[in-house]
Motif scaffolding. Structure first.
Motif, PDB file in Angstrom:
ATOM      1  N   ASN A  19       0.825  -1.202   0.000  1.00 14.45           N
ATOM      2  CA  ASN A  19       0.000   0.000   0.000  1.00 14.45           C
ATOM      3  C   ASN A  19       0.868   1.264   0.000  1.00 14.45           C
ATOM      4  N   GLU A  20       1.907   1.260   0.798  1.00 19.31           N
ATOM      5  CA  GLU A  20       2.824   2.406   0.848  1.00 19.31           C
ATOM      6  C   GLU A  20       3.528   2.596  -0.493  1.00 19.31           C
ATOM      7  N   ARG A  21       3.974   1.492  -1.105  1.00 17.08           N
ATOM      8  CA  ARG A  21       4.638   1.575  -2.410  1.00 17.08           C
ATOM      9  C   ARG A  21       3.695   2.168  -3.451  1.00 17.08           C
ATOM     10  N   GLN A  22       2.462   1.682  -3.472  1.00 20.46           N
ATOM     11  CA  GLN A  22       1.481   2.190  -4.438  1.00 20.46           C
ATOM     12  C   GLN A  22       1.160   3.661  -4.176  1.00 20.46           C
ATOM     13  N   HIS A  23       1.097   4.029  -2.910  1.00 16.64           N
ATOM     14  CA  HIS A  23       0.824   5.425  -2.554  1.00 16.64           C
ATOM     15  C   HIS A  23       1.935   6.338  -3.076  1.00 16.64           C
ATOM     16  N   LEU A  24       3.168   5.938  -2.863  1.00 19.98           N
ATOM     17  CA  LEU A  24       4.304   6.737  -3.340  1.00 19.98           C
ATOM     18  C   LEU A  24       4.313   6.823  -4.864  1.00 19.98           C
ATOM     19  N   GLU A  25       3.994   5.712  -5.518  1.00 23.48           N
ATOM     20  CA  GLU A  25       3.947   5.696  -6.978  1.00 23.48           C
ATOM     21  C   GLU A  25       2.848   6.634  -7.492  1.00 23.48           C
ATOM     22  N   ALA A  28       3.889  10.221  -7.159  1.00 23.14           N
ATOM     23  CA  ALA A  28       4.872  10.572  -8.187  1.00 23.14           C
ATOM     24  C   ALA A  28       4.169  10.837  -9.519  1.00 23.14           C
ATOM     25  N   LEU A  29       3.194  10.008  -9.848  1.00 22.29           N
ATOM     26  CA  LEU A  29       2.467  10.202 -11.105  1.00 22.29           C
ATOM     27  C   LEU A  29       1.683  11.512 -11.093  1.00 22.29           C
ATOM     28  N   VAL A  30       1.072  11.829  -9.970  1.00 17.72           N
ATOM     29  CA  VAL A  30       0.326  13.082  -9.861  1.00 17.72           C
ATOM     30  C   VAL A  30       1.280  14.266 -10.004  1.00 17.72           C
ATOM     31  N   LYS A  31       2.439  14.164  -9.393  1.00 15.88           N
ATOM     32  CA  LYS A  31       3.434  15.240  -9.488  1.00 15.88           C
ATOM     33  C   LYS A  31       3.851  15.452 -10.937  1.00 15.88           C
ATOM     34  N   ILE A  32       4.086  14.346 -11.658  1.00 15.95           N
ATOM     35  CA  ILE A  32       4.451  14.447 -13.070  1.00 15.95           C
ATOM     36  C   ILE A  32       3.315  15.085 -13.855  1.00 15.95           C
ATOM     37  N   SER A  33       2.092  14.679 -13.566  1.00 16.95           N
ATOM     38  CA  SER A  33       0.936  15.228 -14.273  1.00 16.95           C
ATOM     39  C   SER A  33       0.827  16.730 -14.058  1.00 16.95           C
ATOM     40  N   PHE A  34       0.991  17.181 -12.812  1.00 16.96           N
ATOM     41  CA  PHE A  34       0.916  18.604 -12.539  1.00 16.96           C
ATOM     42  C   PHE A  34       2.059  19.357 -13.201  1.00 16.96           C
ATOM     43  N   SER A  35       3.232  18.763 -13.237  1.00 22.96           N
ATOM     44  CA  SER A  35       4.372  19.402 -13.907  1.00 22.96           C
ATOM     45  C   SER A  35       4.085  19.564 -15.396  1.00 22.96           C
TER      46      SER A  35
END
Length: 64
Positions: A19-25, A28-35
């Motif tokens: 769950n923690e791994r998926q949360h971090l992933e 990261a994807l949301v951060k890339i999307s916002f960038s």
């Protein structure tokens, strides 16, 4: 009984780690999307500024 509890605890630990791994992933994807969205918005703002400047030049020429 204790063995079953140990297996349940082990399984819960594994689920928590996954769950923690998926949360971090996901973060990261949301951060890339916002960038990417920020970059695209900046590009559009620049293009709009260029169009406005071009429009102003055209209007000035037409009034001359």
């Amino acid at each position: 009984m204790i063995q079953k509890l140990d297996r349940v605890e082990t399984r819960l630990d594994q689920m928590e780690k996954e769950n923690e791994r998926q949360h971090l992933e996901t973060r990261a994807l949301v951060k890339i999307s916002f960038s990417e969205l920020d970059r695209r918005l900046s590009d559009l703002e620049s293009q709009m500024k260029e169009i406005q400047e071009w429009k102003k030049q055209v209007q000035t020429r037409l009034q001359s």
